[in-house]
Design a protein around this motif. Structure first.
Motif, PDB file in Angstrom:
ATOM      1  N   ALA A   1     110.367  13.068 -49.170  1.00 45.50           N
ATOM      2  CA  ALA A   1     110.453  13.656 -47.767  1.00 45.50           C
ATOM      3  C   ALA A   1     110.045  15.166 -47.848  1.00 45.50           C
ATOM      4  CB  ALA A   1     111.688  13.503 -46.973  1.00 45.50           C
ATOM      5  N   PHE A   2     110.849  16.005 -48.514  1.00 46.28           N
ATOM      6  CA  PHE A   2     110.480  17.463 -49.002  1.00 46.28           C
ATOM      7  C   PHE A   2     109.009  17.790 -49.363  1.00 46.28           C
ATOM      8  CE2 PHE A   2     110.571  21.002 -51.620  1.00 46.28           C
ATOM      9  CZ  PHE A   2     110.916  22.003 -50.827  1.00 46.28           C
TER      10      PHE A   2
ATOM     11  N   ASN B   1     114.597  11.775 -50.555  1.00 44.61           N
ATOM     12  CA  ASN B   1     114.919  13.038 -50.131  1.00 44.61           C
ATOM     13  C   ASN B   1     113.876  13.925 -50.770  1.00 44.61           C
ATOM     14  OD1 ASN B   1     117.970  11.914 -50.148  1.00 44.61           O
ATOM     15  ND2 ASN B   1     117.498  13.293 -48.326  1.00 44.61           N
TER      16      ASN B   1
ATOM     17  N   ASN C   1     117.227  16.153 -44.515  1.00 39.63           N
ATOM     18  CA  ASN C   1     116.458  17.186 -45.002  1.00 39.63           C
ATOM     19  C   ASN C   1     116.434  18.329 -43.945  1.00 39.63           C
ATOM     20  OD1 ASN C   1     116.356  15.957 -47.416  1.00 39.63           O
ATOM     21  ND2 ASN C   1     114.117  16.135 -47.563  1.00 39.63           N
ATOM     22  N   ARG C   2     116.178  18.136 -42.707  1.00 41.09           N
ATOM     23  CA  ARG C   2     115.957  18.937 -41.637  1.00 41.09           C
ATOM     24  C   ARG C   2     117.342  19.527 -41.293  1.00 41.09           C
ATOM     25  NH1 ARG C   2     114.609  16.453 -37.457  1.00 41.09           N
ATOM     26  NH2 ARG C   2     114.112  14.402 -37.966  1.00 41.09           N
TER      27      ARG C   2
ATOM     28  N   ARG D   1     111.878   7.265 -45.555  1.00 39.68           N
ATOM     29  CA  ARG D   1     111.545   8.528 -44.993  1.00 39.68           C
ATOM     30  C   ARG D   1     112.064   9.130 -43.788  1.00 39.68           C
ATOM     31  NH1 ARG D   1     106.910  11.286 -46.668  1.00 39.68           N
ATOM     32  NH2 ARG D   1     105.918   9.472 -47.397  1.00 39.68           N
ATOM     33  N   GLN D   2     112.300   8.464 -42.900  1.00 36.15           N
ATOM     34  CA  GLN D   2     112.949   8.587 -41.494  1.00 36.15           C
ATOM     35  C   GLN D   2     114.318   9.435 -41.919  1.00 36.15           C
ATOM     36  OE1 GLN D   2     112.601   5.655 -38.371  1.00 36.15           O
ATOM     37  NE2 GLN D   2     110.790   4.783 -39.518  1.00 36.15           N
TER      38      GLN D   2
ATOM     39  N   GLY E   1     106.786  15.867 -48.900  1.00 31.37           N
ATOM     40  CA  GLY E   1     105.535  15.234 -48.172  1.00 31.37           C
ATOM     41  C   GLY E   1     104.748  14.307 -48.674  1.00 31.37           C
TER      42      GLY E   1
ATOM     43  N   ASN F   1     118.691  17.609 -49.084  1.00 30.97           N
ATOM     44  CA  ASN F   1     119.786  17.412 -48.043  1.00 30.97           C
ATOM     45  C   ASN F   1     120.814  18.219 -48.637  1.00 30.97           C
ATOM     46  OD1 ASN F   1     119.981  15.306 -49.913  1.00 30.97           O
ATOM     47  ND2 ASN F   1     121.426  14.309 -48.504  1.00 30.97           N
TER      48      ASN F   1
ATOM     49  N   ASP G   1     114.068  12.594 -44.220  1.00 29.53           N
ATOM     50  CA  ASP G   1     113.528  13.635 -43.659  1.00 29.53           C
ATOM     51  C   ASP G   1     114.378  14.151 -42.557  1.00 29.53           C
ATOM     52  OD1 ASP G   1     111.077  15.397 -43.000  1.00 29.53           O
ATOM     53  OD2 ASP G   1     111.588  14.364 -40.977  1.00 29.53           O
ATOM     54  N   HIS G   2     115.242  13.293 -41.843  1.00 31.71           N
ATOM     55  CA  HIS G   2     116.329  14.085 -41.101  1.00 31.71           C
ATOM     56  C   HIS G   2     117.379  14.785 -41.668  1.00 31.71           C
ATOM     57  CE1 HIS G   2     118.637  14.038 -37.526  1.00 31.71           C
ATOM     58  NE2 HIS G   2     119.824  13.789 -38.315  1.00 31.71           N
TER      59      HIS G   2
END
Length: 347
Positions: free
Chosen positions: A185-186, A182, A267-268, A260-261, A188, A292, A264-265
Motif C-alpha cells: 500500500a505504501f 502495508n 498507513n494514512r 489494500r483498503q 502503491g 502504519n 492503506d487506511h
C-alpha cells in the motif's frame, strides 16, 4: 493492563484491533454445516486458487495459525541442521519470537546491524567468508521483514538486489510478510511486485495485523520447496483442523483488494499522526514513516503522562523512543484526540 470500552483507542499494536466486518462475514458464511477437516474443504481450495491469481500460477499458498509459525514453516523449508539465517538485528525472528528459530529449527541467526532495519547486498557479501569452512555455520537463507520492525519499507528494486545477491551465493530469500500489505500500500504496487516479480523464494502473507483473526499464510514461489510444506506445517503445529475458517478470512482479504483498503487506511492514519507531531516541543520522529508505524522520541515526562491514558510501547527506553501503531479501524478522530492529549502533555 486491561482494555475496556471506556479506554481510548490503543496505539500499542495493530494486533489490538478487532476483526474487519467483511472478514467476520466470511467466517460466518464458512460456518455452514460440516466440511472436511485439515484443508480438504472448498474454502481452502478457493484460498489456494486466490493465491495463484494474485502471486502467479507457480505460487502455492498454505494457511497457518500465526505469524511466528508461518516464519518457522517457511524458513524450515530452506535450512539444514548446520545452516544459518542472515537477518537484521531488529528482525522479528531475532527479537520477538523467543528464540524459536534457534530452538525449533536448530540453526544459527547471524544478525546484522542495519540502518532503518533494512539489509543491503553488501551485508550479505560480508558474511560469506565462512562458506565451505566446516568449523562455521553455513549461511543458507537471507530473511527480511516487510515492513521492517522499524516501520520502514523495502522497495521492489531493493528486494530484487537482495534476491540477486543471495541467489548468486547459493542462498535463498525469505520475507517475513506480517505487514506485507502495508508495504504494498505504501509503495502503491500489487503484492506480486514485491514478491513474485523480484525473486523471493518463500514469504508469509500476514492477515492478523490487517483485520483478520489468527489467519496467516506461507506462500512458496520456489517449486523445489513445495513438497515439504504439508509435513513441516503439521510438524510445526500449524495445521488447523477447521482450516476453512482461516482460509475464508484470507480469501476475504484477497477479494476486491480488501487487504489494500485496510492497509492503506492504517498507513494514512500513521501519516496523519506523524504529520501532527510537527511543532510539538521535544517530540521528533525517529524513523521515516513508511507503513502504519510511527516511532517518535519523547521527553520522559510526556511519555509517562500519555501512558496514563493510552496503550503504547517504548521501543528504546534509553533514548525515549516509542512506537505507535495504527490499524484498519483507527479513525481520524482517534488520531486527533491522541495528538491533542500529546500536545497538552508536552506543554
Amino acid at each position: 493492563m486491561l482494555i475496556d470500552s471506556t479506554y481510548p483507542k490503543s496505539f500499542a499494536s495493530d494486533n489490538h484491533a478487532g476483526v474487519h466486518p467483511d472478514i467476520l462475514a466470511a467466517m460466518a458464511a464458512a460456518n455452514d454445516g460440516d466440511a472436511p477437516a485439515y484443508g480438504g474443504d472448498r474454502w481452502t481450495a478457493a484460498f489456494e486458487e486466490g493465491i495463484k491469481e494474485v502471486f502467479g500460477p507457480a505460487a502455492e499458498g498454505f494457511a497457518v495459525l500465526n505469524g511466528a509459525g508461518a516464519n518457522m514453516v517457511g524458513l524450515a523449508l530452506m535450512l539444514g541442521r548446520y545452516d544459518a539465517i542472515l537477518c537484521a538485528d531488529s528482525a522479528h525472528i531475532a527479537t520477538h519470537e523467543a528464540g524459536a528459530a534457534e530452538r525449533l529449527l536448530g540453526v544459527k541467526l547471524m544478525t546484522i546491524p542495519t540502518a532503518q532495519g533494512k539489509l543491503q547486498p553488501d551485508d550479505i557479501k560480508a558474511r560469506l567468508g565462512g562458506v565451505g569452512n566446516h568449523h562455521e555455520s553455513q549461511p543458507a537463507v537471507v530473511s527480511i521483514s516487510q515492513c521492517t520492525e522499524l516501520g520502514t519499507t523495502y522497495s521492489a528494486e531493493e528486494i530484487a538486489a537482495l534476491a540477486e545477491t543471495a541467489h548468486e551465493a547459493g542462498l535463498r530469500l525469505h520475507v517475513d510478510g506480517a505487514r506485507l500489505a502495508n508495504a504494498a500500500a505504501f509503495l502503491g504496487c500489487d503484492l506480486n511486485a514485491i514478491t513474485t516479480d523480484v525473486g523471493v523464494d518463500v514469504f508469509s502473507f500476514g492477515g492478523t495485523k490487517n483485520g483478520a483473526l489468527a489467519a496467516e499464510a506461507v506462500v512458496v514461489l520456489n517449486s523445489e520447496l513445495t513438497r515439504a510444506v504439508p509435513f513441516l506445517r503439521r510438524q510445526s503445529l500449524q495445521l488447523a483442523s477447521k482450516m476453512r475458517f482461516i482460509s475464508a478470512q484470507l480469501s476475504a482479504l484477497l477479494t476486491d483488494d480488501l487487504w489494500r483498503q485496510n492497509a492503506d487506511h492504517a498507513n494514512r492514519m500513521a501519516t496523519r499522526l506523524a504529520d501532527g507531531l510537527e511543532g510539538i516541543a521535544g517530540v521528533s520522529l525517529a524513523y521515516p514513516v513508511q507503513s502504519n508505524a510511527v516511532f517518535a522520541a519523547l521527553p520522559p515526562s510526556v511519555g509517562a503522562t500519555l501512558l496514563q491514558r493510552y496503550l503504547f510501547h517504548y521501543w528504546d527506553e534509553a533514548t525515549g523512543v516509542v512506537r505507535w501503531m495504527t490499524a484498519f479501524d483507527t479513525t481520524p478522530e482517534h488520531v486527533d484526540d491522541f495528538l491533542d492529549d500529546l500536545r497538552k502533555a508536552a506543554m
